[in-house]
Design an enzyme around this catalytic site. Structure first.
Site, PDB file in Angstrom:
ATOM      1  N   ASP A  21      47.845 116.271  13.969  1.00 21.52           N
ATOM      2  CA  ASP A  21      48.856 117.575  13.863  1.00 21.52           C
ATOM      3  C   ASP A  21      47.919 118.787  13.435  1.00 21.52           C
ATOM      4  OD1 ASP A  21      50.821 115.503  14.182  1.00 21.52           O
ATOM      5  OD2 ASP A  21      51.022 115.508  11.903  1.00 21.52           O
TER       6      ASP A  21
ATOM      7  N   ILE B 294      48.966 107.190  16.048  1.00 20.16           N
ATOM      8  CA  ILE B 294      47.711 107.774  16.241  1.00 20.16           C
ATOM      9  C   ILE B 294      46.815 107.468  17.462  1.00 20.16           C
ATOM     10  CG2 ILE B 294      45.662 108.952  15.286  1.00 20.16           C
ATOM     11  CD1 ILE B 294      47.484 108.497  12.406  1.00 20.16           C
ATOM     12  N   LEU B 295      46.917 108.388  18.592  1.00 22.00           N
ATOM     13  CA  LEU B 295      46.152 107.906  19.644  1.00 22.00           C
ATOM     14  C   LEU B 295      44.616 108.072  19.314  1.00 22.00           C
ATOM     15  CD1 LEU B 295      48.504 109.929  22.272  1.00 22.00           C
ATOM     16  CD2 LEU B 295      48.096 107.192  22.051  1.00 22.00           C
TER      17      LEU B 295
ATOM     18  N   HIS C 289      56.425 118.151  15.765  1.00 27.34           N
ATOM     19  CA  HIS C 289      56.091 117.842  14.444  1.00 27.34           C
ATOM     20  C   HIS C 289      57.150 118.341  13.666  1.00 27.34           C
ATOM     21  CE1 HIS C 289      53.960 116.244  11.062  1.00 27.34           C
ATOM     22  NE2 HIS C 289      54.083 117.349  10.241  1.00 27.34           N
TER      23      HIS C 289
ATOM     24  N   SER D  49      65.626 111.244  20.442  1.00 29.14           N
ATOM     25  CA  SER D  49      66.640 112.457  20.585  1.00 29.14           C
ATOM     26  C   SER D  49      66.126 113.558  21.267  1.00 29.14           C
ATOM     27  CB  SER D  49      67.377 112.677  19.480  1.00 29.14           C
ATOM     28  OG  SER D  49      66.519 113.467  18.469  1.00 29.14           O
ATOM     29  N   ASN D  50      64.622 113.609  20.979  1.00 30.45           N
ATOM     30  CA  ASN D  50      63.903 114.652  21.605  1.00 30.45           C
ATOM     31  C   ASN D  50      63.717 114.430  23.204  1.00 30.45           C
ATOM     32  OD1 ASN D  50      62.734 116.967  19.982  1.00 30.45           O
ATOM     33  ND2 ASN D  50      62.659 115.428  18.585  1.00 30.45           N
TER      34      ASN D  50
ATOM     35  N   ASN E 109      52.497 117.756  21.211  1.00 32.31           N
ATOM     36  CA  ASN E 109      53.386 117.197  20.024  1.00 32.31           C
ATOM     37  C   ASN E 109      54.391 117.818  19.470  1.00 32.31           C
ATOM     38  OD1 ASN E 109      54.069 114.829  18.105  1.00 32.31           O
ATOM     39  ND2 ASN E 109      52.614 115.710  16.865  1.00 32.31           N
TER      40      ASN E 109
HETATM   41  C1  GAR Z   1      61.501 114.081  15.036  1.00 30.62           C
HETATM   42  O1  GAR Z   1      61.759 114.734  13.883  1.00 30.62           O
HETATM   43  C2  GAR Z   1      59.923 114.188  15.404  1.00 30.62           C
HETATM   44  O2  GAR Z   1      59.671 115.496  15.036  1.00 30.62           O
HETATM   45  C3  GAR Z   1      59.193 113.368  14.379  1.00 30.62           C
HETATM   46  O3  GAR Z   1      60.008 112.200  14.750  1.00 30.62           O
HETATM   47  C4  GAR Z   1      61.427 112.603  14.835  1.00 30.62           C
HETATM   48  C5  GAR Z   1      61.698 111.820  16.197  1.00 30.62           C
HETATM   49  O4  GAR Z   1      63.019 111.968  16.528  1.00 30.62           O
HETATM   50  N1  GAR Z   1      57.798 113.283  14.754  1.00 30.62           N
HETATM   51  C6  GAR Z   1      56.983 113.005  13.656  1.00 30.62           C
HETATM   52  O5  GAR Z   1      57.226 112.994  12.739  1.00 30.62           O
HETATM   53  C7  GAR Z   1      55.813 112.697  14.375  1.00 30.62           C
HETATM   54  N2  GAR Z   1      54.548 113.117  13.364  1.00 30.62           N
HETATM   55  P1  GAR Z   1      63.490 111.454  17.784  1.00 30.62           P
HETATM   56  O6  GAR Z   1      63.056 110.183  18.056  1.00 30.62           O
HETATM   57  O7  GAR Z   1      65.173 111.464  17.629  1.00 30.62           O
HETATM   58  O8  GAR Z   1      63.039 112.358  18.748  1.00 30.62           O
END
Ligand code: GAR
Length: 193
Positions: free
Chosen positions: A150, A97-98, A114, A21-22, A112
């Site tokens: 992070d 984790i890259l 978070h 979604s992001n 990133n």
């Molecule tokens: C989001 O909430 C993002 O912040 C989190 O995963 C979700 C992905 O949603 N990322 C992490 O936890 C990374 N450590 P999306 O696939 O719908 O964008």
């Protein structure tokens, strides 16, 4: 009369593992005239990522890599990024984790998002932790990626109020909606002169 030809957009790859979604919100943002980025590639470690569908919808190159062999996968990714002249990586729900060596090669060019108010709650299960600790607020953070998980320099954050009735899943939903606004904001903040 000379026409203003505008600026060249920064070629960007978005790395995902799941829903994307992001990714979708970044693609929409990238189409705006004011956006400094164009999204040229979607990278995933997971062939089942729902977000890969956006590659087809928006005609963006998709690349899937097997992170069971991470060193090989990263080498291949770097080749592809170079081939497509990618200059910015946006991690968006990328759950691998890259390696330090990968991060070093793209130093300062990896962002990133978070789902917590960093430095609080690095890693996984951020919403569970915020609720368990009875925090009044949680939120989301966009930051530069460095070699510590992070922990890179924070670009921008958005607070979200935790209500008594919130569960990890209702909180995740509220925060995700804010993430979709925050990531484009962070990119505008970095690249506005
Ligand atoms: C989001 O909430 C993002 O912040 C989190 O995963 C979700 C992905 O949603 N990322 C992490 O936890 C990374 N450590 P999306 O696939 O719908 O964008």
């Amino acid at each position: 009369m000379a026409l203003l030809t505008g600026f060249k957009k920064i070629k960007t790859a978005v790395f995902i593992s799941g829903t994307g979604s992001n990714l979708k919100s970044l693609i929409k943002f990238s189409k705006l005239k004011k956006s400094p980025i164009s999204i040229e590639m979607i990278v995933s470690n997971n062939v089942k990522s729902k977000g890969l569908a956006y590659g087809k919808i928006y005609k963006i190159k998709k690349k899937i890599f097997n992170f069971k062999k991470q060193i090989t996968a990263e080498k291949e990714i770097l080749l592809q990024l170079k081939k497509s002249k990618i200059d910015l990586i946006c991690l968006a729900g990328f759950m691998k984790i890259l390696s330090n060596s990968f991060i070093h090669k793209f130093k300062g060019h990896i962002l990133n998002i978070h789902p917590s108010l960093l430095p609080k709650y690095k890693g996984l299960n951020t919403h569970e932790k915020a609720i368990k600790n009875k925090d009044e607020y949680s939120g989301c953070t966009v930051h530069f990626v460095n070699s510590e998980l992070d922990s890179g320099e924070i670009i921008i954050q958005k607070k979200v109020k935790i209500k008594k009735k919130d569960t990890p899943s209702t909180l995740a939903k509220k925060i995700l909606a804010q993430e979709h606004i925050l990531y484009p904001k962070a990119i505008l903040k970095i690249f506005s002169l």
